[in-house]
Design an enzyme around this catalytic site. Sequence first.
Site, PDB file in Angstrom:
ATOM      1  N   TYR A  41      27.993   0.081 -29.004  1.00  0.00           N
ATOM      2  CA  TYR A  41      28.910   0.011 -27.863  1.00  0.00           C
ATOM      3  C   TYR A  41      29.041   1.411 -27.266  1.00  0.00           C
ATOM      4  O   TYR A  41      29.116   1.576 -26.049  1.00  0.00           O
ATOM      5  CB  TYR A  41      30.285  -0.504 -28.308  1.00  0.00           C
ATOM      6  N   ASN A  64      30.380 -11.365 -19.933  1.00  0.00           N
ATOM      7  CA  ASN A  64      28.989 -11.660 -19.593  1.00  0.00           C
ATOM      8  C   ASN A  64      28.792 -13.132 -19.231  1.00  0.00           C
ATOM      9  O   ASN A  64      28.854 -13.990 -20.104  1.00  0.00           O
ATOM     10  CB  ASN A  64      28.093 -11.291 -20.784  1.00  0.00           C
ATOM     11  N   CYS A  72      23.619  -9.356 -24.598  1.00  0.00           N
ATOM     12  CA  CYS A  72      24.767  -8.601 -25.106  1.00  0.00           C
ATOM     13  C   CYS A  72      24.846  -8.733 -26.633  1.00  0.00           C
ATOM     14  O   CYS A  72      25.569  -7.990 -27.281  1.00  0.00           O
ATOM     15  CB  CYS A  72      26.048  -9.103 -24.455  1.00  0.00           C
ATOM     16  N   HIS A  73      24.065  -9.679 -27.203  1.00  0.00           N
ATOM     17  CA  HIS A  73      24.079  -9.818 -28.664  1.00  0.00           C
ATOM     18  C   HIS A  73      23.378  -8.638 -29.334  1.00  0.00           C
ATOM     19  O   HIS A  73      23.447  -8.480 -30.543  1.00  0.00           O
ATOM     20  CB  HIS A  73      23.416 -11.127 -29.078  1.00  0.00           C
ATOM     21  N   GLU A 101      15.041 -12.043 -33.851  1.00  0.00           N
ATOM     22  CA  GLU A 101      14.344 -10.990 -33.099  1.00  0.00           C
ATOM     23  C   GLU A 101      13.908  -9.858 -34.019  1.00  0.00           C
ATOM     24  O   GLU A 101      13.334  -8.879 -33.581  1.00  0.00           O
ATOM     25  CB  GLU A 101      15.284 -10.413 -32.026  1.00  0.00           C
TER      26      GLU A 101
END
Length: 104
Positions: A41, A64, A72-73, A101
Site C-alpha cells: 500500500y 475499485n 487491487c488484489h 498467479e
Amino acid sequence: MGFEMKSSNMKKRLLRKGLTEFQADVLIKVMGIPRGETRTYKQVAAMAGRPHAYRAVGTALRLNPFAPTIPCHRVIKSNGDIGNYSAPGGRRKKIEMLEAEKAI
DNA sequence: CAGGTGACATGAG
DNA sequence: ACTCATGCCACCT
C-alpha cells in the site's frame, strides 16, 4: 506505452464513476502491477505521488469498481501480511488469486 | 468546521 | 513473533 491511452480512458471512466482524482490515480497505478508480482500500500501511495497517503490507498482500493480487472488484489501490507479485500470472495479470494498467479 | 472511518505503517512493550 | 497505541491521509457526514 501501449496502455497509456487505455489508462487515460480508464481514468475518465473512474472519474465518471464518482471517484476522486487521487482515487483514480491510485487505481491507474495498480493497473500496471504485472501478474505474479505484488506491491505494498505504501509503494502504491508513492507511485501515486502521495508517499504518506498509504492509509488512504486502502480506502481508494475499496472503491475499485473493476476488480479484479484492475488487480487491487496485488496490493498487500508492508509486513508481508495479505491485507484486506472487499470485492466478492473477500480476503480468501485474494489469497487464492495471488497463489494462482504465483505471487506468493 | 468538527468528528468519524478505514483493504495501513511503525514503534514500544 | 505478537499485541497495542499512535500517527497519518483522503473522504464522508
